[in-house]
Design an enzyme around this catalytic site. Structure first.
Site, PDB file in Angstrom:
ATOM      1  N   GLU A  55      82.328  20.882  67.291  1.00  0.00           N
ATOM      2  CA  GLU A  55      81.487  19.697  67.482  1.00  0.00           C
ATOM      3  C   GLU A  55      82.086  18.476  66.764  1.00  0.00           C
ATOM      4  O   GLU A  55      82.083  17.376  67.293  1.00  0.00           O
ATOM      5  CB  GLU A  55      80.066  19.981  66.977  1.00  0.00           C
ATOM      6  CG  GLU A  55      79.157  18.819  67.240  1.00  0.00           C
ATOM      7  CD  GLU A  55      77.763  19.200  67.712  1.00  0.00           C
ATOM      8  OE1 GLU A  55      77.492  20.396  67.948  1.00  0.00           O
ATOM      9  OE2 GLU A  55      76.948  18.283  67.845  1.00  0.00           O
TER      10      GLU A  55
ATOM     11  N   GLY B  78      66.922  16.795  69.711  1.00  0.00           N
ATOM     12  CA  GLY B  78      67.087  17.094  68.290  1.00  0.00           C
ATOM     13  C   GLY B  78      66.697  18.518  67.940  1.00  0.00           C
ATOM     14  O   GLY B  78      66.376  18.813  66.797  1.00  0.00           O
ATOM     15  N   LEU B  79      66.721  19.415  68.945  1.00  0.00           N
ATOM     16  CA  LEU B  79      66.386  20.819  68.671  1.00  0.00           C
ATOM     17  C   LEU B  79      67.634  21.706  68.730  1.00  0.00           C
ATOM     18  O   LEU B  79      67.559  22.913  68.910  1.00  0.00           O
ATOM     19  CB  LEU B  79      65.313  21.321  69.652  1.00  0.00           C
ATOM     20  CG  LEU B  79      63.978  20.579  69.601  1.00  0.00           C
ATOM     21  CD1 LEU B  79      63.009  21.132  70.635  1.00  0.00           C
ATOM     22  CD2 LEU B  79      63.340  20.661  68.209  1.00  0.00           C
TER      23      LEU B  79
ATOM     24  N   ASP C 205      72.806  23.058  61.638  1.00  0.00           N
ATOM     25  CA  ASP C 205      72.341  23.526  62.948  1.00  0.00           C
ATOM     26  C   ASP C 205      72.992  24.854  63.332  1.00  0.00           C
ATOM     27  O   ASP C 205      72.312  25.808  63.714  1.00  0.00           O
ATOM     28  CB  ASP C 205      72.641  22.477  64.025  1.00  0.00           C
ATOM     29  CG  ASP C 205      72.011  21.130  63.704  1.00  0.00           C
ATOM     30  OD1 ASP C 205      71.150  21.092  62.819  1.00  0.00           O
ATOM     31  OD2 ASP C 205      72.391  20.140  64.337  1.00  0.00           O
TER      32      ASP C 205
ATOM     33  N   SER D  24      70.189  21.968  70.952  1.00  0.00           N
ATOM     34  CA  SER D  24      70.658  22.645  72.167  1.00  0.00           C
ATOM     35  C   SER D  24      72.181  22.746  72.130  1.00  0.00           C
ATOM     36  O   SER D  24      72.757  23.739  72.575  1.00  0.00           O
ATOM     37  CB  SER D  24      70.185  21.904  73.414  1.00  0.00           C
ATOM     38  OG  SER D  24      70.649  20.574  73.398  1.00  0.00           O
ATOM     39  N   SER D  25      72.854  21.742  71.538  1.00  0.00           N
ATOM     40  CA  SER D  25      74.322  21.793  71.515  1.00  0.00           C
ATOM     41  C   SER D  25      74.823  22.920  70.604  1.00  0.00           C
ATOM     42  O   SER D  25      75.701  23.685  71.003  1.00  0.00           O
ATOM     43  CB  SER D  25      74.920  20.450  71.109  1.00  0.00           C
ATOM     44  OG  SER D  25      74.213  19.913  70.029  1.00  0.00           O
TER      45      SER D  25
HETATM   46  C1  GLA Z   1      71.801  16.676  62.937  1.00  0.00           C
HETATM   47  C2  GLA Z   1      73.097  17.291  62.423  1.00  0.00           C
HETATM   48  C3  GLA Z   1      72.829  18.175  61.202  1.00  0.00           C
HETATM   49  C4  GLA Z   1      72.007  17.436  60.151  1.00  0.00           C
HETATM   50  C5  GLA Z   1      70.781  16.777  60.785  1.00  0.00           C
HETATM   51  C6  GLA Z   1      70.032  15.914  59.812  1.00  0.00           C
HETATM   52  O1  GLA Z   1      70.966  17.673  63.445  1.00  0.00           O
HETATM   53  O2  GLA Z   1      73.708  18.057  63.434  1.00  0.00           O
HETATM   54  O3  GLA Z   1      74.055  18.626  60.673  1.00  0.00           O
HETATM   55  O4  GLA Z   1      72.798  16.514  59.462  1.00  0.00           O
HETATM   56  O5  GLA Z   1      71.136  15.976  61.897  1.00  0.00           O
HETATM   57  O6  GLA Z   1      69.450  16.683  58.812  1.00  0.00           O
END
Ligand code: GLA
Length: 388
Positions: free
Chosen positions: A161, A125-126, A173, A128-129
């Site tokens: 994506e 959840g950082l 992101d 990387s993609s």
């Molecule tokens: C993921 C998604 C973002 C956002 C977050 C939640 O990281 O890629 O676009 O929706 O979840 O805030």
């Protein structure tokens, strides 16, 4: 990893050529506050990390794009004369999706040799993609002198994506990765794409990232389900009070119109979005005033809302937050990113950082049987090239 080592490996892999070798970097990101608001036209406050993806790149003289990553075993090669197609669930789909986006507006005339190395964990959840997508987009734009503005690269990466990888993410992101700046967070209005860099002075405090190391399951389908529930809430409210998205609702508007939302689950989702947008605005005031105590309270309130109303947390994230809040010197803690695993961030007094990591690591292991990893959440530069 040493840059020289990466360059050496690139030459061993691809040999010499007249074309110039260049080096690029795109960071990962954490979101300080404003979760699941981006695809609801709301506010977010992420910052780019000092960790991310490095890319050594060179134009090739044949129409082949050769991909190699030091983080994954697979070596892939695609021919630009053929239609770009997905390769299973491989990481290569991220850069391939970006190449397909370039194909639509500025097709690549020559091939590319690409060697990636990332120092952020994958699936945590950082982002990387997003960092792989953005480093690829930045490199192609630079190597081919296309001069596309960063905002175009951000939109192309998000589209890659959404349509190629198949993850229906919002824009946060890629935006944070592209527009991040040292010592600031990016305050973004995801509806208008207006943004501001907010100085990130945490005087005496540090953001500590804790990775649950829990494999995320079903996160894609749950994410899409949340999106659909928000769309439903907008439709229901609009039967009597036309709104383009949930984020135009103030907390007072929401109270007035919430009964129009038929389903109690969609109502809870909408309540999270409305309150989370307000927390972002409040967090900015706290940052401006150096009011870290209230910033911490907002972070914790955001976690509770994500846990109880948006229901995207999980036991591991909750344990990390709960235990963090019991440790002295901690002002706030929350999950960051999409949820269902991934990381938390905590606002910790500099003097407590070591104890925090030790205590939280032990308590998390005792309660979940998992080993957490810890990172310092310092904000770094956005995507760009690196001189060497
Ligand atoms: C993921 C998604 C973002 C956002 C977050 C939640 O990281 O890629 O676009 O929706 O979840 O805030």
């Amino acid at each position: 990893m040493e840059i020289n080592e990466l360059l050496k490996e690139f030459l061993e892999l691809n040999g010499d050529s007249e074309e110039k070798i260049k080096l690029y970097f795109a960071p990962g990101r954490v979101n300080l506050i404003g979760e699941h608001t981006d695809y609801n036209g709301g506010y977010v406050l992420p910052f780019s990390l000092q960790y991310g993806t490095y890319l050594v790149a060179r134009k090739a003289t044949d129409p082949l794009v050769k991909f190699k990553s030091k983080n994954f075993p697979m070596l892939a090669q695609v021919c630009l004369q053929q239609r770009v197609k997905r390769i299973g669930n491989s990481w290569v789909n991220y850069p391939l999706g970006v190449i397909r986006e370039f194909d639509a507006i500025k097709p690549l005339s020559d091939g590319l040799e690409l060697l990636y190395y990332g120092d952020i964990p994958n699936e945590a959840g950082l982002s990387s993609s997003a960092s792989i997508e953005m480093v690829t987009a930045y490199a192609i734009n630079d190597l081919y002198n296309y001069s596309l503005p960063t905002l175009d690269l951000i939109k192309m990466s998000q589209k890659a994506e959404n349509t190629f990888v198949g993850m229906n993410c919002g824009i946060m992101d890629q935006f944070a990765v592209g527009m991040g700046r040292e010592d600031t967070a990016v305050f973004l209005n995801c509806n208008t794409l207006e943004y501001k860099h907010i100085p990130f002075n945490l005087s005496g405090y540090t953001i500590i990232i804790a990775n649950t190391n829990k494999k995320r399951t079903l996160s894609g389908s749950k994410y899409n389900e949340r999106r659909a529930q928000c769309v439903q809430a907008v439709k229901d409210i609009s039967t009597n009070f036309a709104i383009p998205n949930l984020s135009v609702l103030s907390p007072e508007d929401f109270e007035l119109h919430k009964s129009l939302i038929h389903d109690s689950v969609s109502r809870k989702r909408a309540q999270h979005i409305v309150s989370e947008n307000q927390r972002v605005l409040d967090a900015i005031v706290c940052l401006k005033n150096g009011d870290l105590k209230n910033l911490g309270l907002l972070m914790t309130a955001s976690h509770h809302s994500l846990r109880d109303l948006y229901e995207v947390s999980c036991n591991e994230l909750d344990v990390l937050v709960e235990e963090a809040l019991h440790i002295e010197g901690v002002l706030g803690s929350r999950m960051t990113g999409a949820g269902f695993g991934g990381c938390t961030i905590s606002l910790v007094a500099d003097s407590s950082v070591e104890t925090f990591i030790e205590l939280l690591g032990n308590r998390y292991l005792a309660r979940t049987g998992l080993v957490a990893d810890f990172y310092i959440g310092k904000s770094g530069k956005g995507a760009g090239s690196i001189d060497f």
